[in-house]
Design a protein around this motif. Structure first.
Motif, PDB file in Angstrom:
ATOM      1  N   SER A  99      -5.933  17.892  14.586  1.00 21.70           N
ATOM      2  CA  SER A  99      -5.524  16.685  15.296  1.00 21.70           C
ATOM      3  C   SER A  99      -5.761  15.450  14.437  1.00 21.70           C
ATOM      4  CB  SER A  99      -6.249  16.555  16.635  1.00 21.70           C
ATOM      5  OG  SER A  99      -7.634  16.365  16.429  1.00 21.70           O
ATOM      6  N   ILE A 100      -4.925  14.455  14.720  1.00 18.47           N
ATOM      7  CA  ILE A 100      -4.996  13.185  13.991  1.00 18.47           C
ATOM      8  C   ILE A 100      -4.869  12.078  15.023  1.00 18.47           C
ATOM      9  CG2 ILE A 100      -3.874  11.707  12.280  1.00 18.47           C
ATOM     10  CD1 ILE A 100      -2.682  14.317  11.114  1.00 18.47           C
ATOM     11  N   PHE A 113       0.829  -1.200   0.000  1.00 15.13           N
ATOM     12  CA  PHE A 113       0.000   0.000   0.000  1.00 15.13           C
ATOM     13  C   PHE A 113       0.869   1.258   0.000  1.00 15.13           C
ATOM     14  CE2 PHE A 113      -2.556   3.278   2.100  1.00 15.13           C
ATOM     15  CZ  PHE A 113      -3.707   3.241   1.335  1.00 15.13           C
ATOM     16  N   ARG A 114       1.891   1.282   0.850  1.00 14.81           N
ATOM     17  CA  ARG A 114       2.787   2.450   0.920  1.00 14.81           C
ATOM     18  C   ARG A 114       3.448   2.724  -0.419  1.00 14.81           C
ATOM     19  NH1 ARG A 114       4.909   0.246   6.302  1.00 14.81           N
ATOM     20  NH2 ARG A 114       3.542   1.276   7.781  1.00 14.81           N
ATOM     21  N   GLU A 115       3.806   1.661  -1.123  1.00 12.55           N
ATOM     22  CA  GLU A 115       4.452   1.835  -2.426  1.00 12.55           C
ATOM     23  C   GLU A 115       3.536   2.491  -3.452  1.00 12.55           C
ATOM     24  OE1 GLU A 115       5.974  -1.981  -3.610  1.00 12.55           O
ATOM     25  OE2 GLU A 115       7.834  -1.680  -2.481  1.00 12.55           O
ATOM     26  N   SER A 116       2.229   2.392  -3.257  1.00 12.98           N
ATOM     27  CA  SER A 116       1.295   2.960  -4.236  1.00 12.98           C
ATOM     28  C   SER A 116       0.650   4.264  -3.776  1.00 12.98           C
ATOM     29  CB  SER A 116       0.214   1.931  -4.580  1.00 12.98           C
ATOM     30  OG  SER A 116      -0.533   1.578  -3.436  1.00 12.98           O
ATOM     31  N   SER A 166      -7.953   4.177  11.443  1.00 15.80           N
ATOM     32  CA  SER A 166      -7.296   2.972  11.938  1.00 15.80           C
ATOM     33  C   SER A 166      -5.873   2.863  11.394  1.00 15.80           C
ATOM     34  CB  SER A 166      -8.108   1.727  11.562  1.00 15.80           C
ATOM     35  OG  SER A 166      -8.199   1.604  10.161  1.00 15.80           O
ATOM     36  N   ASN A 167      -5.498   3.772  10.486  1.00 21.51           N
ATOM     37  CA  ASN A 167      -4.125   3.798   9.979  1.00 21.51           C
ATOM     38  C   ASN A 167      -3.165   4.250  11.077  1.00 21.51           C
ATOM     39  OD1 ASN A 167      -4.366   3.174   7.134  1.00 21.51           O
ATOM     40  ND2 ASN A 167      -5.432   5.118   6.925  1.00 21.51           N
ATOM     41  N   PRO A 168      -1.953   3.744  11.082  1.00 23.59           N
ATOM     42  CA  PRO A 168      -0.960   4.247  12.032  1.00 23.59           C
ATOM     43  C   PRO A 168      -0.724   5.750  11.813  1.00 23.59           C
ATOM     44  CG  PRO A 168      -0.204   2.213  11.010  1.00 23.59           C
ATOM     45  CD  PRO A 168      -1.440   2.641  10.271  1.00 23.59           C
ATOM     46  N   ARG A 169      -0.496   6.460  12.902  1.00 24.46           N
ATOM     47  CA  ARG A 169      -0.350   7.914  12.821  1.00 24.46           C
ATOM     48  C   ARG A 169       0.758   8.327  11.844  1.00 24.46           C
ATOM     49  NH1 ARG A 169      -1.743  12.417  16.200  1.00 24.46           N
ATOM     50  NH2 ARG A 169      -0.489  14.176  15.539  1.00 24.46           N
ATOM     51  N   VAL A 170       1.891   7.647  11.875  1.00 31.15           N
ATOM     52  CA  VAL A 170       2.995   8.006  10.984  1.00 31.15           C
ATOM     53  C   VAL A 170       2.565   7.887   9.518  1.00 31.15           C
ATOM     54  CG1 VAL A 170       4.042   5.691  11.002  1.00 31.15           C
ATOM     55  CG2 VAL A 170       5.462   7.705  10.563  1.00 31.15           C
ATOM     56  N   ASP A 171       1.773   6.872   9.200  1.00 34.83           N
ATOM     57  CA  ASP A 171       1.269   6.718   7.834  1.00 34.83           C
ATOM     58  C   ASP A 171       0.299   7.838   7.483  1.00 34.83           C
ATOM     59  OD1 ASP A 171       2.782   4.429   7.633  1.00 34.83           O
ATOM     60  OD2 ASP A 171       1.091   3.055   7.878  1.00 34.83           O
ATOM     61  N   MET A 172      -0.560   8.185   8.444  1.00 32.28           N
ATOM     62  CA  MET A 172      -1.526   9.265   8.205  1.00 32.28           C
ATOM     63  C   MET A 172      -0.805  10.580   7.935  1.00 32.28           C
ATOM     64  SD  MET A 172      -4.534   8.217   8.066  1.00 32.28           S
ATOM     65  CE  MET A 172      -5.014   9.892   7.811  1.00 32.28           C
ATOM     66  N   GLU A 173       0.176  10.889   8.751  1.00 33.28           N
ATOM     67  CA  GLU A 173       0.927  12.135   8.570  1.00 33.28           C
ATOM     68  C   GLU A 173       1.560  12.180   7.175  1.00 33.28           C
ATOM     69  OE1 GLU A 173       1.164  14.818  10.429  1.00 33.28           O
ATOM     70  OE2 GLU A 173       0.463  14.154  12.386  1.00 33.28           O
ATOM     71  N   ARG A 174       2.173  11.084   6.776  1.00 36.15           N
ATOM     72  CA  ARG A 174       2.820  11.021   5.464  1.00 36.15           C
ATOM     73  C   ARG A 174       1.807  11.190   4.334  1.00 36.15           C
ATOM     74  NH1 ARG A 174       4.606   6.427   6.058  1.00 36.15           N
ATOM     75  NH2 ARG A 174       3.030   5.337   4.881  1.00 36.15           N
ATOM     76  N   MET A 175       0.676  10.484   4.419  1.00 36.38           N
ATOM     77  CA  MET A 175      -0.327  10.570   3.356  1.00 36.38           C
ATOM     78  C   MET A 175      -0.975  11.949   3.299  1.00 36.38           C
ATOM     79  SD  MET A 175      -2.114   6.801   3.150  1.00 36.38           S
ATOM     80  CE  MET A 175      -2.482   6.589   4.881  1.00 36.38           C
ATOM     81  N   LEU A 176      -1.193  12.553   4.457  1.00 34.98           N
ATOM     82  CA  LEU A 176      -1.763  13.902   4.475  1.00 34.98           C
ATOM     83  C   LEU A 176      -0.811  14.909   3.841  1.00 34.98           C
ATOM     84  CD1 LEU A 176      -3.388  13.883   8.006  1.00 34.98           C
ATOM     85  CD2 LEU A 176      -4.603  14.039   5.817  1.00 34.98           C
ATOM     86  N   GLU A 177       0.472  14.769   4.128  1.00 33.87           N
ATOM     87  CA  GLU A 177       1.471  15.653   3.513  1.00 33.87           C
ATOM     88  C   GLU A 177       1.508  15.446   2.002  1.00 33.87           C
ATOM     89  OE1 GLU A 177       3.258  18.159   4.705  1.00 33.87           O
ATOM     90  OE2 GLU A 177       2.557  17.877   6.762  1.00 33.87           O
ATOM     91  N   LYS A 178       1.554  14.181   1.578  1.00 31.05           N
ATOM     92  CA  LYS A 178       1.614  13.884   0.147  1.00 31.05           C
ATOM     93  C   LYS A 178       0.389  14.394  -0.601  1.00 31.05           C
ATOM     94  CE  LYS A 178       4.560   9.798   0.018  1.00 31.05           C
ATOM     95  NZ  LYS A 178       4.654   8.368  -0.293  1.00 31.05           N
ATOM     96  N   SER A 179      -0.766  14.336   0.049  1.00 32.73           N
ATOM     97  CA  SER A 179      -1.997  14.776  -0.612  1.00 32.73           C
ATOM     98  C   SER A 179      -2.216  16.283  -0.485  1.00 32.73           C
ATOM     99  CB  SER A 179      -3.205  14.008  -0.061  1.00 32.73           C
ATOM    100  OG  SER A 179      -3.375  14.268   1.317  1.00 32.73           O
TER     101      SER A 179
END
Length: 137
Positions: A135-136, A82-85, A114-127
């Motif tokens: 807050s997250i 998932f992270r790769e895509s 339910s996503n890990p916070r680190v993943d959420m932060e990364r995806m929010l930045e990318k988007s």
């Protein structure tokens, strides 16, 4: 209707997957692939019925007969795929417009996922929408 929202609502909590970003097809694809790499073919319907659980709980719920350790391995592989895509995922149409409007009228925005916070932060930045959320969790 959004122009009147300030009078009634002070904050909104969003989910991320399937609400702000169109990630469903990616998750479906990668869950099937992760199980397949362990020699297990699964039907999309069982994935749908278990969607929203943590990765480990989801893998184990889909096939409890594989045991917890194998479920963890499959969940880890799905996360990796998932992270790769992530770069291919897109926000749903009008998300930016809605977030801008809500922020402009003073509504506090948060995310619960339910996503890990680190993943959420990364995806929010990318988007490009991290700045909208106070807050997250």
């Amino acid at each position: 209707m959004l122009f009147m929202i300030r009078e009634r609502i002070r904050g909104i909590i969003f989910d991320f997957d399937g609400t702000l970003i169109d990630s469903f097809a990616f998750h479906l694809r990668w869950w099937r692939e992760a199980f397949s790499r362990f020699g297990i073919e699964i039907d999309s319907d069982i994935i749908l019925r278990n969607f929203g659980k943590s990765h480990e709980d989801m893998a184990y719920s889909i096939r409890p007969d594989i045991g917890l350790e194998r479920a963890r391995e499959i969940a880890s592989l799905e996360k990796h795929l998932f992270r790769e895509s992530e770069g291919d995922m897109r926000l749903f149409p009008e998300v930016l417009q809605v977030l801008n409007h809500l922020t402009n009228i003073g509504v506090t925005l948060s995310i619960a996922s339910s996503n890990p916070r680190v993943d959420m932060e990364r995806m929010l930045e990318k988007s490009g929408i991290r700045e909208f959320f106070s807050s997250i969790s």
